[in-house]
Design a protein around this motif. Structure first.
Motif, PDB file in Angstrom:
ATOM      1  N   ASN A 135      -5.397   3.174  -1.536  1.00  0.00           N
ATOM      2  CA  ASN A 135      -4.079   3.085  -1.310  1.00  0.00           C
ATOM      3  C   ASN A 135      -3.118   1.769  -1.516  1.00  0.00           C
ATOM      4  OD1 ASN A 135      -4.786   2.191   1.028  1.00  0.00           O
ATOM      5  ND2 ASN A 135      -4.269   3.860   2.306  1.00  0.00           N
ATOM      6  N   GLU A 169       0.837  -1.171   0.078  1.00  0.00           N
ATOM      7  CA  GLU A 169      -0.105   0.058  -0.005  1.00  0.00           C
ATOM      8  C   GLU A 169       0.848   1.423  -0.074  1.00  0.00           C
ATOM      9  OE1 GLU A 169      -2.388   0.643   3.513  1.00  0.00           O
ATOM     10  OE2 GLU A 169      -0.740   0.399   4.851  1.00  0.00           O
ATOM     11  N   VAL A 170       0.262   2.521  -0.413  1.00  0.00           N
ATOM     12  CA  VAL A 170       1.097   3.657  -0.211  1.00  0.00           C
ATOM     13  C   VAL A 170       0.638   4.006   0.961  1.00  0.00           C
ATOM     14  CG1 VAL A 170       1.296   5.973  -1.490  1.00  0.00           C
ATOM     15  CG2 VAL A 170       0.729   3.810  -2.697  1.00  0.00           C
ATOM     16  N   ASP A 171       1.533   5.059   1.533  1.00  0.00           N
ATOM     17  CA  ASP A 171       1.265   5.595   2.830  1.00  0.00           C
ATOM     18  C   ASP A 171       0.562   6.938   2.636  1.00  0.00           C
ATOM     19  OD1 ASP A 171       1.369   6.638   5.237  1.00  0.00           O
ATOM     20  OD2 ASP A 171       3.469   6.856   5.357  1.00  0.00           O
ATOM     21  N   ASP A 172      -0.641   7.071   2.687  1.00  0.00           N
ATOM     22  CA  ASP A 172      -1.263   8.202   2.315  1.00  0.00           C
ATOM     23  C   ASP A 172      -1.905   8.995   3.607  1.00  0.00           C
ATOM     24  OD1 ASP A 172      -3.465   6.639   2.764  1.00  0.00           O
ATOM     25  OD2 ASP A 172      -4.670   7.437   1.032  1.00  0.00           O
ATOM     26  N   SER A 173      -1.158   8.553   4.674  1.00  0.00           N
ATOM     27  CA  SER A 173      -1.603   9.203   5.865  1.00  0.00           C
ATOM     28  C   SER A 173      -1.188  10.741   5.666  1.00  0.00           C
ATOM     29  CB  SER A 173      -1.003   8.405   7.034  1.00  0.00           C
ATOM     30  OG  SER A 173       0.537   8.358   7.023  1.00  0.00           O
ATOM     31  N   LEU A 192       4.265   0.723   1.751  1.00  0.00           N
ATOM     32  CA  LEU A 192       4.316   0.172   3.128  1.00  0.00           C
ATOM     33  C   LEU A 192       3.577  -1.343   2.854  1.00  0.00           C
ATOM     34  CD1 LEU A 192       3.055   2.959   5.268  1.00  0.00           C
ATOM     35  CD2 LEU A 192       5.400   2.125   5.041  1.00  0.00           C
ATOM     36  N   GLU A 196      -9.083  -0.738  -1.199  1.00  0.00           N
ATOM     37  CA  GLU A 196      -8.706   0.604  -0.843  1.00  0.00           C
ATOM     38  C   GLU A 196      -7.839   1.120  -1.717  1.00  0.00           C
ATOM     39  OE1 GLU A 196      -7.311   0.273   3.351  1.00  0.00           O
ATOM     40  OE2 GLU A 196      -9.414   0.233   4.056  1.00  0.00           O
TER      41      GLU A 196
HETATM   42  C1  LIG Z   1      -5.109   3.391   3.168  1.00  0.00           C
HETATM   43  O1  LIG Z   1      -6.581   4.030   3.313  1.00  0.00           O
HETATM   44  C2  LIG Z   1      -7.351   3.369   4.281  1.00  0.00           C
HETATM   45  C3  LIG Z   1      -8.773   3.820   4.099  1.00  0.00           C
HETATM   46  O2  LIG Z   1      -8.822   5.410   3.772  1.00  0.00           O
HETATM   47  C4  LIG Z   1      -6.896   4.171   5.719  1.00  0.00           C
HETATM   48  O3  LIG Z   1      -7.611   3.686   6.816  1.00  0.00           O
HETATM   49  C5  LIG Z   1      -5.378   3.661   5.914  1.00  0.00           C
HETATM   50  O4  LIG Z   1      -4.777   4.281   7.040  1.00  0.00           O
HETATM   51  C6  LIG Z   1      -4.485   4.068   4.776  1.00  0.00           C
HETATM   52  N1  LIG Z   1      -3.279   3.376   4.870  1.00  0.00           N
HETATM   53  C7  LIG Z   1      -2.043   4.215   4.999  1.00  0.00           C
HETATM   54  C8  LIG Z   1      -0.878   3.495   5.219  1.00  0.00           C
HETATM   55  O5  LIG Z   1      -2.191   5.386   4.669  1.00  0.00           O
END
Ligand SMILES: *[C@@H]1O[C@H](CO)[C@@H](O)[C@H](O)[C@H]1NC(C)=O
Ligand SMILES: *[C@@H]1O[C@H](CO)[C@@H](O)[C@H](O)[C@H]1NC(C)=O
Length: 226
Positions: free
Chosen positions: A144, A121-125, A135, A142
């Motif tokens: 990401n 997944e891509v860290d889109d936090s 990551l 999802e």
């Molecule tokens: C990926 O997206 C989900 C749903 O929006 C979110 O809960 C999760 O924290 C995100 N993961 C990352 C690593 O950003």
């Protein structure tokens, strides 16, 4: 057509015809189509500056170790850790270019960060850096966790590809451990990571269940191995 299942069958066929337009099967290093039922090593294409092995999960920060990121092992003879591909509709099993796929590390032995899934997944936090890390810990469905495979070469490099995401192209930057290339998302074409897919043969697949073999396969999940 009275039978609803026949109608939905033709709608599925039509949709498949529309959505596969301009797409083609992704090919492995042997020139065979990538199949969602098989396992592959993802191996960066060697350039003068990058001459390591395949892709492996690895800690990308000193603390905390979890979630893990993805790194190219510095050991040139290590093929990487096998991955499998999951297609969203499950209509066909051939992985196509420009189509959404989920990528998952497949290992019987996975000693660290067990609370996370093995999906990429891509860290889109909100705390993610400008060029977010790839990551381990994604989820099917999802945004990401969705990737696409695009052609990146012609002729002798016909089976060379790059990975893209909703956030940009997958690239590599020097990581925290001996500068082993770490996967990130970037718009900088100079950092684009070119890869090939090497099918995991049946012998390797069977042998991968033994822990000594996993060592041999280069399951370098912890910084100490670099
Ligand atoms: C990926 O997206 C989900 C749903 O929006 C979110 O809960 C999760 O924290 C995100 N993961 C990352 C690593 O950003
Ligand atoms: C890449 O460019 C797009 C469009 O401008 C932007 O939305 C995205 O955040 C950029 N990604 C990175 C990693 O710089």
């Amino acid at each position: 057509m009275k039978n609803p299942s026949v109608v939905s069958f033709f709608i599925t066929l039509l949709a498949a015809a529309v959505f596969t337009h301009g797409k083609e099967p992704v090919k492995d290093t042997a020139g065979n189509s990538l199949n969602a039922g098989e396992l592959y090593f993802i191996q960066p294409v060697k350039t003068k500056s990058k001459n390591g092995g395949g892709l492996v999960p690895a800690a990308i920060t000193v603390l905390p170790f979890c979630p893990l990121g993805i790194t190219q092992t510095l050991l040139p003879y290590q093929p990487g850790l096998p991955v499998g591909f999951v297609l969203p509709l499950g209509v066909r099993s051939t992985v196509m270019t420009s189509s959404a796929v989920n990528i998952e590390f497949r290992a019987n032995i996975w000693p660290f960060c067990k609370e996370f899934s093995k999906f990429w997944e891509v860290d889109d936090s909100s705390s993610a850096p400008m060029e977010p890390s790839i990551l381990i810990g994604g989820k099917l469905g999802e945004q990401n966790s969705s990737f696409k495979i695009e052609k990146a070469g012609e002729g002798a490099r016909a089976n060379v590809y790059k990975l893209t995401t909703f956030y940009g192209t997958v690239g590599a930057i020097p990581g925290v451990w001996l500068s082993a290339p770490q996967l990130i998302v970037t718009n900088d074409t100079a950092k684009t990571l070119l890869v090939k897919f090497k099918k995991v043969d049946d012998a390797t697949r069977t042998a991968a269940t033994s822990s000594s073999r996993v060592e041999n396969l280069g399951l370098r999940m912890f910084p100490f191995y670099y």
